[in-house]
Design an enzyme around this catalytic site. Structure first.
Site, PDB file in Angstrom:
ATOM      1  CB  THR A   1     -16.400 -34.518  47.484  1.00  0.00           C
ATOM      2  OG1 THR A   1     -16.604 -35.769  48.075  1.00  0.00           O
ATOM      3  CG2 THR A   1     -15.252 -34.584  46.499  1.00  0.00           C
TER       4      THR A   1
ATOM      5  NE  ARG B   1     -17.342 -45.022  47.739  1.00  0.00           N
ATOM      6  CZ  ARG B   1     -17.426 -43.713  47.539  1.00  0.00           C
ATOM      7  NH1 ARG B   1     -16.539 -42.905  48.091  1.00  0.00           N
ATOM      8  NH2 ARG B   1     -18.387 -43.213  46.794  1.00  0.00           N
TER       9      ARG B   1
ATOM     10  CG  ASP C   1     -16.840 -39.193  41.859  1.00  0.00           C
ATOM     11  OD1 ASP C   1     -16.633 -39.163  43.089  1.00  0.00           O
ATOM     12  OD2 ASP C   1     -17.539 -38.361  41.262  1.00  0.00           O
TER      13      ASP C   1
ATOM     14  N   GLY D   1     -20.240 -41.081  43.870  1.00  0.00           N
ATOM     15  CA  GLY D   1     -19.220 -41.520  42.916  1.00  0.00           C
ATOM     16  C   GLY D   1     -19.595 -42.805  42.215  1.00  0.00           C
TER      17      GLY D   1
HETATM   18  N1  GLY Z   1     -17.892 -38.011  45.050  1.00  0.00           N
HETATM   19  C1  GLY Z   1     -17.139 -38.463  46.131  1.00  0.00           C
HETATM   20  C2  GLY Z   1     -17.246 -39.887  46.401  1.00  0.00           C
HETATM   21  O1  GLY Z   1     -18.121 -40.583  45.860  1.00  0.00           O
HETATM   22  O2  GLY Z   1     -16.470 -40.362  47.184  1.00  0.00           O
END
Ligand code: GLY
Length: 307
Positions: A164, A192, A195, A218
């Site tokens: 990410t 889904r 974060d 996340g």
């Molecule tokens: N940190 C990216 C995610 O959990 O989608």
């Protein structure tokens, strides 16, 4: 002036620095950099080249936050569009809301004339290969099955081999901004959210104290409000290094953390624009920054904190 990115953000860092040097705002700079990462066909965890959900659909998440006002915009589970980060900015600028998801986000994208895009053929092939490896042929023939949940349990670390993306910047006027964009956990359950679109979890920015953003699981950082905590710990007097350590410790202290395999990497700025990074997990990670006055970006290893 500074631009700071997590791994994968290198393709956008020059555009962000050019934006700042031309007098652009931190918000302009982080958006410009994130767009280039979203368009990078080699990045399989951001944009429509990212590994899709269990149904083979690209569901993208992004957020952007302006440290001057704490104004924020975010989109989650967006399908059919190339640049979720720019749509997040449109949410910030045009709507009295912070977060749009799913069909509502796509409707808004159509309304503002955002560029459409579908999952790339390479990402589709990756999904098909994953199905072939993990799903028996009789189930594959009738895919998707009525019960998807057992297959969500099989999904891998969301961010191998690249992450990410987090882009943080401070502009010539001293203002800070953060952009985060992701295709999320590879082969995730449809719907889904990680974060990245959650302000406070994957993204936080407050000119008065600093900025922070996360890559990795996340599901951990949402529970710990990690990005917000890094900024809050600075507000309470910690240095950026101490603030990152305390926030990483909060993650490692989750008693059932091992239920979900993975790691978190935090990148952060203090009020003066000093960068720092910290990671949990088996391998150390890194961050890249470019301050005004440097001829080229520099990559440093993040501090590595283990349980
Ligand atoms: N940190 C990216 C995610 O959990 O989608």
């Amino acid at each position: 002036m500074i631009v700071l990115t997590s791994r994968g953000g290198e393709v956008g860092i020059a555009a962000a620095m050019e934006t700042l040097r031309a007098g652009g705002t931190a918000l302009d700079a982080v958006e410009a950099a994130a767009r280039l990462v979203e368009a990078d066909p080699t990045n399989h965890t951001v944009g429509v080249s990212g590994w899709p959900n269990l149904l083979g659909q690209a569901e993208l998440d992004a957020s952007i936050m302006d440290g001057r006002t704490r104004a924020s915009g975010a989109v989650g589970a967006l399908q059919g569009y190339r640049h979720p980060i720019s749509l997040a900015r449109q949410v910030l600028e045009r709507l009295p809301h912070v977060l749009l998801v799913g069909e509502g986000a796509a409707r808004f994208a159509a309304e503002v004339g955002a560029e459409t895009a579908e999952l790339t053929p390479e990402a589709r092939q990756g999904w098909e290969a994953w199905l072939a490896l993990h799903v028996p042929q009789d189930v594959r023939r009738v895919w998707p099955p009525r019960e998807l949940a057992p297959y969500a349990q099989l999904t891998a670390d969301p961010e191998q081999p690249r992450g990410t993306v987090n882009i943080l910047a401070q502009d010539g006027a001293g203002h800070q901004a953060v952009a985060v964009s992701t295709s999320g956990w590879a082969w995730k359950h449809p719907g889904r959210l990680g974060d990245s679109p959650i302000i406070g979890a994957g993204n936080y920015c407050d000119d008065r104290y600093g900025a922070a953003a996360c890559t990795g699981v996340g599901e951990w950082t949402i529970r710990c409000s990690t990005a917000r905590c890094v900024v809050l710990y600075q507000q309470l007097g910690a240095t950026v290094e101490e603030a990152c350590r305390r926030a990483a410790r909060d993650l490692l202290d989750l008693p059932d953390r091992r239920r979900i395999a993975g790691w978190v990497n935090i990148v952060a700025l203090d009020r003066q624009g000093r960068p720092y990074g910290i990671s949990t997990g088996a391998e150390p990670r890194c961050y890249t920054f470019w301050s005004d006055g440097m001829a080229a970006p520099e990559t440093r290893q993040s501090e590595h904190l283990v349980a």
